[in-house]
Design an enzyme around this catalytic site. Structure first.
Site, PDB file in Angstrom:
ATOM      1  CG  ASP A 264      -1.851   1.131   1.313  1.00  0.00           C
ATOM      2  OD1 ASP A 264      -2.264   1.626   0.247  1.00  0.00           O
ATOM      3  OD2 ASP A 264      -2.177   1.550   2.429  1.00  0.00           O
TER       4      ASP A 264
ATOM      5  CG  ASP B 177      -1.827   7.540   0.990  1.00  0.00           C
ATOM      6  OD1 ASP B 177      -1.392   8.685   1.153  1.00  0.00           O
ATOM      7  OD2 ASP B 177      -2.261   7.115  -0.106  1.00  0.00           O
TER       8      ASP B 177
ATOM      9  CG  ASP C  12      -1.985   2.013   6.495  1.00  0.00           C
ATOM     10  OD1 ASP C  12      -2.160   1.866   5.269  1.00  0.00           O
ATOM     11  OD2 ASP C  12      -2.362   3.015   7.117  1.00  0.00           O
TER      12      ASP C  12
END
Length: 566
Positions: free
Chosen positions: A329, A331, A512
């Protein structure tokens, strides 16, 4: 001769909230053992333990959805009857023929049960000597075409589920918990494109390590039952050999598929008592309910989520002799979470780490950002990129994959974006970001008392556009096309396109947010999922890291593993 053993009690699992904002009633369907019958003869089925599954003998169990896990088979049957009866009545009147209604007992099981929707339309119409054009994917429901009738059937099915909810068989859920307690992998398969919606609305998604459904069949070119392809794909994703796997089905076409796939055990579920048909078509064992199947207590499974940094030796052992591929991922994983999306800039030492890693293995970014946006943020040409949660994929050597299904939603996204912008304009701190295939509503800078108002407005707009679903992230709401497409599907597509879906590859995914959970589930049993968090929560990941700095350190430790060394 049958063996007898009681099903083990299970410890209730922590099940995360449904990812999709569905107002669907969840009902538990309980089958009382006292209501189960016994039959005589060689295929005798007892109330308890017609067969016992042992972890020594089996690595995985693959479940059909409708009629096995949920009592939605009857809903499908009613939807098929309503659609076909309406069509047949009009067809008979127009062609001066007698009206012969759709028969659930005969026609449903013979021609449509367990098959992909459009295959079911073709199969039944062929049985009546009716020839209709295929039509187009954008045909309106009810159009006299294969697509039009199939879409009308689906419309009736979804309306019933929305009005009345979906029932779940408690005995099946108990059985799955017993299997997982013994470390057995589980998969759910369905010919329906509504599989994910049903699972999420009933909070059952977390019970399965792998899901292969109607949308996967379309993307991967999987043949419908009675071909064994959908079961074989589930076994492949589970990294389980058919000779060590169980198929559980209630449809004739399903047990035929299980037999054709040479699975070691095919269990037929005959809730209406039609056991002979299932046995004749490939079932090894037939039961009326899964409370009749036992699970032997062979091993003790230890649960935990260690640090990926502290577990690098264990990870290296898993990677020995294999190529690795790393997908991340953006961000919150490669950059810290910031106030607004434009401020998420990757640090130079992180850039250096991922470039070094990419010299030794495939590296890809799977992000909720638009494809162009994430490419411009990362600016590394050798990477593979999946933007908009995988609706838009590009990479080196001309790799370019765009979801045609997502493109159909662009007009409604335009309308919803305009309405959201107007209704949220007066709330200070809110930011409406239009992505190509989604609308993100950022409220990190909104005061707590106004955040609830933002949520209410997004819900109201979402209710006007049933083609969209509401998804959640860290201080973000998103309206996305309401189809079963997510980062896990994007990861599968990339692995297949890059020829990284073999047993000689160990894929990693690091993320996250809740949107990354689908990718973690996709890698269950076949790769390594790593969650980046500051506080623990229920996750499908196998390891954890605390922050982007730990991600950077871990990526550096992965570099020596990139060559598939012994």
């Amino acid at each position: 001769m049958t063996r007898s053993i009681d099903i083990l009690p299970y410890e209730p699992a922590i099940i995360p909230a449904a990812k999709y904002n569905r107002n669907i009633c969840i009902r538990r369907k309980v089958i009382s053992p006292g209501n189960l019958k016994q039959t005589g003869g060689a295929s005798m089925v007892h109330k308890k333990s017609a067969y016992t599954i042992s972890r020594e003998d089996f690595d995985a169990v693959i479940f059909d959805l409708d009629g096995v896990v949920t009592d939605t088979a009857s809903v499908h049957a009613d939807a098929w009857k309503k659609m076909f009866d309406e069509f047949l009545s009009q067809y008979a009147a127009c062609n001066n023929k007698p009206f012969q209604p759709f028969d659930i007992d005969a026609d449903y099981r013979l021609y449509v049960d367990g098959k992909p929707r459009f295959d079911g339309v073709r199969s039944f119409l062929r049985s009546r000597g009716v020839n209709l054009p295929e039509g187009q994917p954008d045909d309106l429901p009810g159009t006299e075409s294969i697509h039009g009738l199939g879409k009308l059937k689906n419309e009736y099915f979804l309306k019933h589920i929305g009005d009345h909810g979906a029932e779940v068989y408690d005995s099946t859920i108990d059985f799955i918990h017993s299997l997982k307690k013994q470390g057995c992998k589980t998969a759910i398969i369905s010919s329906s494109r509504n599989c994910a919606m049903i699972l999420d609305s009933t909070n059952l998604s977390s019970l399965f390590d792998v899901r292969v459904d109607g949308l996967d069949s379309e993307v991967l070119g999987i043949k419908g039952k009675p071909a064994p392809d959908i079961f074989l794909e589930a076994a492949r994703q589970l990294k389980a050999k058919p000779e060590r796997a169980v198929v559980i089905e209630d449809a004739i076409s399903g047990v035929q598929a299980g037999k054709a796939g040479k699975f070691r055990l095919v269990v037929g579920v005959a809730r209406t008592g039609d056991k002979e048909s299932l046995l004749e078509n490939g079932a090894d064992v037939v039961v009326e309910d899964l409370s009749e199947i036992g699970v032997r207590n062979d091993i003790e499974v230890i649960h935990g989520l260690p640090s990926a940094l502290d577990s690098i030796d264990d990870i290296a052992n898993q990677a020995r002799g294999k190529r690795i591929a790393v997908f991340l991922d953006y961000d919150g994983t490669l950059t810290p979470i910031v106030e607004t999306p434009d401020k998420a800039i990757m640090a130079e030492d992180m850039r250096e780490a991922v470039i070094k890693l990419s010299n030794n293995c495939t590296v890809g970014i799977i992000s909720g950002r638009d494809l162009k946006d994430v490419q411009e943020k990362v600016e590394i040409d050798s990477f593979v990129y999946a933007g908009s949660h995988g609706f838009d994929i590009a990479g080196p050597e001309g790799l370019n994959i765009k979801s045609q299904a997502g493109a159909e939603f662009l007009p409604v996204l335009d309308k919803a974006e305009k309405e959201l912008s107007e209704k949220l304009r007066s709330i200070e701190g809110v930011f409406v970001e239009r992505k190509k295939f989604a609308i993100a509503i950022h409220y990190r800078l909104v005061t707590p008392e106004k955040a609830e108002l933002v949520d209410e407005i997004v819900d109201k707009v979402a209710s006007v556009y049933p083609e969209l679903r509401k998804a959640y992230g860290k201080k973000i709401f998103e309206l996305q096309p309401d189809i079963d497409w997510h980062k896990g599907k994007a990861l599968l597509t990339l692995l297949k396109a890059l020829k990284l879906d073999g047993d000689d590859v160990l894929p990693f995914y690091i993320g996250d947010d809740v949107t990354d959970e689908d990718a973690f589930w996709t890698l269950k049993g076949s790769g390594i999922g790593i969650v980046v968090w500051d506080e623990p929560y229920e996750t499908a990941a196998s390891y954890s890291l605390k922050n982007p700095e730990e991600v950077r350190k871990f990526l550096l430790k992965l570099i020596p593993l990139g060559g598939g060394h012994e």
